[in-house]
Design an enzyme around this catalytic site. Structure first.
Site, mmCIF file in Angstrom:
data_model
loop_
_atom_site.group_PDB
_atom_site.id
_atom_site.type_symbol
_atom_site.label_atom_id
_atom_site.label_comp_id
_atom_site.label_asym_id
_atom_site.label_seq_id
_atom_site.Cartn_x
_atom_site.Cartn_y
_atom_site.Cartn_z
ATOM 1 N N LYS A 8 6.070 -0.262 -2.087
ATOM 2 C CA LYS A 8 6.473 0.710 -3.111
ATOM 3 C C LYS A 8 5.598 1.967 -3.040
ATOM 4 O O LYS A 8 6.110 3.091 -2.988
ATOM 5 C CB LYS A 8 6.355 0.063 -4.494
ATOM 6 C CG LYS A 8 6.766 0.987 -5.615
ATOM 7 C CD LYS A 8 6.615 0.310 -6.958
ATOM 8 C CE LYS A 8 6.113 1.297 -7.974
ATOM 9 N NZ LYS A 8 5.267 0.729 -8.986
ATOM 10 N N ASP A 21 10.768 0.573 -8.663
ATOM 11 C CA ASP A 21 9.869 0.301 -9.784
ATOM 12 C C ASP A 21 10.663 -0.444 -10.851
ATOM 13 O O ASP A 21 11.801 -0.879 -10.611
ATOM 14 C CB ASP A 21 9.237 1.604 -10.311
ATOM 15 C CG ASP A 21 10.245 2.437 -11.107
ATOM 16 O OD1 ASP A 21 11.452 2.141 -11.054
ATOM 17 O OD2 ASP A 21 9.816 3.377 -11.795
#
Ligand code: SF4
Length: 225
Positions: free
Chosen positions: A122, A141
């Site tokens: 991420k 997210d």
């Protein structure tokens, strides 16, 4: 898959139309600043991170500064972002790894980024997409994961699996923007607790939108493909 891809294209088009200025909410001027801001954003709002980073970036303009700054000084600078002891250690570890392995520069590849301490897919996607304009993946997210599920674009709950479900549905050139768009829509309309389905411009494309007389289950309840 074809129907889902068609629906994904329409979702993307509507999101682009509704959020024309969608962008990374973490203030940064270069890849190192974005990497540091992303570390600080764990369990913290972007607004709070942006309040803290001007002083941090002024104190630590290079990776060597993060490597050398006394830990207590670093902790004091980032205290209000929460979990500041762990975050200070993470920033210092990152600074040291960047100096030792990459001459103080932030590397430009997924493989090198995820080998840095504390950097997962991420964070690497955030840096590659926003600092280097490289669409290597989709940042998943909490907002992106929630919306992807509600919109029936994935059944997965693991962020890496969600990402691999999203990537083939959207043009690669839009992967970074897609994440910003879903985050904007998640903040403004498709909230975690109370999604505003009645005023959502994606309702007719969304299997989680309640049909008349039905309570919102906030899980996909209809069989869209
Ligand atoms: S219709 Fe409701 S659940 Fe679906 S995207 Fe919009 S706000 Fe979220």
């Amino acid at each position: 898959m074809a129907a889902r891809a068609t629906r994904a294209a329409e979702i993307l088009a509507r999101l682009k139309a509704d959020y024309p200025g969608s962008h990374c909410a973490l203030a940064h001027g270069n890849a190192l600043e974005l990497l540091a801001a992303t570390v600080l954003s764990a369990q913290c709002t972007d607004v709070r991170v942006n309040l803290v980073t001007p002083a941090l970036f002024a104190t630590c303009p290079t990776a060597a500064h993060y490597a050398q700054i006394p830990l207590e000084h670093l902790e004091a600078l980032i205290q209000s972002t929460g979990f500041f002891r762990n975050k200070a250690k993470a920033l210092q570890g990152l600074g040291r790894a960047l100096v030792e392995r990459h001459s103080g520069e932030v590397p430009r590849s997924m493989a090198e980024l995820v080998r840095l301490p504390g950097v997962g897919r991420k964070t690497a996607n955030v840096v590659l997409g926003n600092a280097f304009a490289m669409n290597e993946g989709v940042v998943v997210d909490t907002h992106v994961g929630r919306l992807a599920g509600r919109l029936g674009l994935t059944k997965a709950t693991d962020p890496v699996k969600i990402e691999s479900d999203l990537m083939p549905l959207f043009p690669r050139a839009d992967w970074t923007l897609l994440s910003h768009l879903l985050i904007d829509h998640g903040r403004k309309v498709c909230n975690a607790r109370k999604p505003l389905c009645a005023s959502c411009m994606l309702a007719d494309l969304c299997p989680s939108a309640p049909v008349q007389g039905e309570r919102n289950s906030i899980v996909p309840s209809r069989s869209f493909e």
